[in-house]
Design a protein around this motif. Structure first.
Motif, short mmCIF file in Angstrom:
data_model
loop_
_atom_site.label_atom_id
_atom_site.label_comp_id
_atom_site.label_asym_id
_atom_site.label_seq_id
_atom_site.Cartn_x
_atom_site.Cartn_y
_atom_site.Cartn_z
N CYS A 91 48.33 47.88 48.25
CA CYS A 91 48.33 47.05 49.65
C CYS A 91 49.59 47.19 50.41
N ASN A 95 48.90 40.96 52.50
CA ASN A 95 47.60 40.21 52.79
C ASN A 95 46.98 40.97 54.01
N TYR A 110 40.42 47.69 50.81
CA TYR A 110 40.98 46.55 50.00
C TYR A 110 41.03 45.49 50.40
N ASN A 111 40.77 44.42 49.81
CA ASN A 111 40.87 42.85 50.50
C ASN A 111 42.32 42.54 49.48
N CYS A 112 43.50 42.21 50.31
CA CYS A 112 44.69 41.85 49.50
C CYS A 112 45.04 40.45 50.01
N TYR A 117 44.53 42.64 44.93
CA TYR A 117 43.73 43.24 45.66
C TYR A 117 42.21 43.24 44.99
N THR A 118 41.47 43.61 45.83
CA THR A 118 39.70 43.68 45.39
C THR A 118 39.35 44.77 46.08
N GLU A 119 38.86 46.00 45.33
CA GLU A 119 38.36 47.22 46.08
C GLU A 119 36.96 46.92 46.37
#
Length: 241
Positions: A91, A95, A110-112, A117-119
């Motif tokens: 990240c 965010n 990536y969702n931070c 984080y989620t890939e």
């Protein structure tokens, strides 16, 4: 110790800026003139300078208490400055939605959230667009140097690049193709790029001309497909859809 010193310097700077900001008559939250992720909380004419969580920016047009949002949802205009990034892992900021660190991997992002984080992998055929925070067609994303993602089924089928017309002459959004050796099976290409191996119900075969499942006698070459199948009653073999 160094991080603590920087935090103290930042807090002093924010406090000094708050003293120079003049609050409007109405209490509320107001944007800084230069920094997009900075805003002022005005209460009884007194300004308190605040920062959005790292990666988010302030949107004065949001009609809710929390006015910090994703950058692609906010028009910052001349507010071009941002706080110092606080990267963690992949990240670049704490965010937000960010492209994969490998620029050739365009279908993952990536969702931070606060550095955790989620890939996420885009639907086959799509690329991540950092300017919208969503997966879009490669032409819309306009990213360079992407690895080709090959959508191939186990039997080797890939979606043809040529467009297809449906039975009514309209451009097919999800084109269908007959299986080369199995009359009951056919392929569907979702959005023209993602292949799926499907099949007609027992007693029917795929009719490439009408692009639907049909009775065997209506499809040349497939008339006797169920002739030697004891599981299919003779009456059902000739039943039309």
């Amino acid at each position: 110790m160094k991080i603590f010193v920087l935090a103290v310097i930042a807090a002093v700077a924010v406090g000094a800026n708050a003293q120079s900001f003049k609050c409007p008559p109405k209490d509320g939250q107001y944007e800084d003139s230069r920094q997009c992720d900075k805003y002022y909380e005005c209460v009884d004419g007194e300004a308190i300078a605040k920062l959005c969580p790292d990666g988010l920016v302030f949107d004065p047009l949001i009609r809710k208490r929390n006015k910090c949002d994703q950058p692609f949802n906010v028009e910052c205009g001349d507010r071009t400055e941002l706080q110092t990034p606080q990267p963690k892992g992949p990240c670049p900021r704490r965010n937000g939605f960010f492209a994969h660190e490998d620029p050739s991997v365009c279908n993952k992002f990536y969702n931070c959230i606060e550095g955790d984080y989620t890939e996420i992998t885009c639907t086959n055929g799509l690329h991540f667009d950092e300017y919208s925070g969503t997966c879009v067609w490669p032409d819309s994303a306009g990213r360079q140097g992407c690895k080709a993602t090959e959508n191939t089924l186990k039997d080797g089928f890939t979606c043809p690049k040529e467009s297809q017309r449906d039975a009514n002459g309209n451009l097919a959004v999800h084109p269908k193709y007959a299986h080369p050796t199995d009359c009951q099976r056919f392929y569907v290409c979702l959005n023209g790029v993602e292949p799926r191996d499907l099949g007609c119900q027992v007693g029917e075969v795929y009719n490439e001309e009408s692009q639907r499942c049909d009775a065997p006698e209506n499809v040349p070459g497939c008339e006797d497909w169920y002739k030697d199948d004891p599981a299919v009653p003779l009456g059902k073999q000739s039943k039309k859809q």
